[in-house]
Design an enzyme around this catalytic site. Structure first.
Site, short mmCIF file in Angstrom:
data_model
loop_
_atom_site.label_atom_id
_atom_site.label_comp_id
_atom_site.label_asym_id
_atom_site.label_seq_id
_atom_site.Cartn_x
_atom_site.Cartn_y
_atom_site.Cartn_z
N LYS A 63 0.85 -1.21 0.00
CA LYS A 63 0.00 0.00 0.00
C LYS A 63 0.88 1.25 0.00
O LYS A 63 0.62 2.21 -0.73
CB LYS A 63 -0.93 -0.01 1.23
CG LYS A 63 -2.04 -1.06 1.12
CD LYS A 63 -2.80 -1.30 2.42
CE LYS A 63 -3.79 -2.46 2.26
NZ LYS A 63 -4.54 -2.79 3.47
N GLN A 74 -4.36 -1.25 9.69
CA GLN A 74 -4.38 -2.61 9.14
C GLN A 74 -4.99 -3.59 10.14
O GLN A 74 -4.64 -3.59 11.32
CB GLN A 74 -2.94 -3.04 8.77
CG GLN A 74 -2.84 -4.35 8.01
CD GLN A 74 -3.47 -4.32 6.63
OE1 GLN A 74 -3.58 -3.29 5.98
NE2 GLN A 74 -3.92 -5.47 6.16
N ASP A 85 -10.82 3.01 4.07
CA ASP A 85 -11.18 1.58 4.04
C ASP A 85 -12.70 1.40 3.93
O ASP A 85 -13.18 0.33 3.57
CB ASP A 85 -10.76 0.92 5.37
CG ASP A 85 -9.48 0.11 5.25
OD1 ASP A 85 -9.24 -0.45 4.17
OD2 ASP A 85 -8.74 0.05 6.25
N1 GUN Z 1 -6.93 -6.67 6.53
C1 GUN Z 1 -7.29 -7.45 5.47
N2 GUN Z 1 -7.84 -6.69 4.51
C2 GUN Z 1 -7.82 -5.42 4.95
C3 GUN Z 1 -8.26 -4.18 4.38
O1 GUN Z 1 -8.79 -4.09 3.27
N3 GUN Z 1 -8.05 -3.08 5.17
C4 GUN Z 1 -7.49 -3.15 6.39
N4 GUN Z 1 -7.36 -2.02 7.08
N5 GUN Z 1 -7.10 -4.27 6.94
C5 GUN Z 1 -7.25 -5.39 6.22
#
Ligand code: GUN
Length: 295
Positions: free
Chosen positions: A54, A98, A121
């Site tokens: 990311k 995350q 998100d």
């Molecule tokens: N953990 C697994 N997928 C995601 C996501 O799309 N966003 C976040 N913040 N954590 C995750």
């Protein structure tokens, strides 16, 4: 029938090109650079690899990007304080924590703490509610990526029988909610299956579009798929290491057998995964555009 392969590795660069153009125009016209902070608690290897990807994507697009590596033992209070600090930081438009978080931290509390206008998100209850009533500000990244893959590969969603396997808050529930909306790239009839579903195959065999986010390798076998269906595999299962020391991945569907029956299928890796990160970049750009009323 041999399926067409729908690759996120091919669709996502096209969307990144569009993001790049809009980012340059936002900088030129308003002097605003989209800013993203990613917060990771602990060093779970899968989470580290997602967050690294990311960050790289944000940097490649010329975003202002920050990474907060927080120790596993952080208190909930300290984490909430860190989020509050970025809620007030005008250079940051998107805040991503995350998941999963360590057990001693209340995930719901953390998601509530993020300013809904910076919730790239799309996990804050306000954004979840907006999605439900067809007024979404941010679409959760993986469902958004899936919808874009379908639309951009010419799959008809309007009127389709869609079956979603998995009811997570990150994928299953939001993709179902997106695809039932009376809107372009939606208007489908959606069934959500889960671990409580009695006869899974009876449902999956009816699907024109089968979206699988079960978290289990080969959860879907060829006999469970209708001839000519479109199969979207959201699974990311780590099944060992490559000789180069990289994680070896497989999805939730029996790809080799199903590709002989489906009309289109996404691979793992290289399918939905690259789309998720690209949609996060798009959400971050949108969050920056909202601050100047551009969207
Ligand atoms: N953990 C697994 N997928 C995601 C996501 O799309 N966003 C976040 N913040 N954590 C995750």
């Amino acid at each position: 029938m041999t399926a067409r392969i729908i690759r996120g590795t091919e669709i996502s660069p096209i969307i990144r090109e569009e993001i790049d153009k809009e980012t340059k125009s936002l900088k030129l016209q308003h002097g605003i650079t989209p800013g993203l902070v990613t917060i990771i608690v602990g060093q779970n290897p899968a989470s580290v690899s997602y967050v690294t990807a990311k960050q790289k994507a944000a940097k490649d697009l010329g975003f202002y990007s920050l990474q907060e590596d927080v120790p596993e033992e952080v208190t909930e209070e300290a984490l909430l304080e860190l989020i509050a600090q970025y809620n007030d930081d005008t250079a940051i438009h998107g805040i991503l924590v995350q998941l999963p978080l360590p057990k001693h931290i209340n995930e719901t509390k953390v998601l509530y703490a993020i300013d809904p206008d910076k919730d790239v998100d799309g996990f804050h209850p306000v954004n979840v509610g907006r999605l439900m009533i067809g007024e979404a500000k941010f679409y959760p990244c993986t469902p958004y990526g899936i919808q874009q893959m379908l639309v951009r590969s010419g799959v008809t969603i309007d009127g389709a029988e869609v079956v979603v396997v998995g009811r997570s808050n990150i994928v299953g529930k939001p993709i179902a909610m997106m695809l039932i909306q009376k809107a372009e790239g939606a208007n489908a009839t959606v069934t959500i299956c889960h671990t409580g579903t009695k006869d899974l195959a009876a449902h999956t065999r009816k699907a024109d579009i089968l979206i699988v986010a079960a978290g289990k390798p080969k959860a879907i076998t060829a006999d469970m798929v209708k001839e000519g269906a479109v199969v979207i595999d959201v699974g990311v299962n780590r099944i060992g290491m490559t000789p180069e020391g990289k994680a070896k991945l497989c999805g939730d569907v029996d790809f080799d057998a199903i590709k002989e029956k489906a009309s289109a299928i996404t691979p793992v890796p290289g399918g939905v995964g690259p789309m998720t990160i690209t949609m996060l970049m798009l959400n971050t750009l949108r969050a920056a555009q909202f601050t100047v009323g551009k969207r």
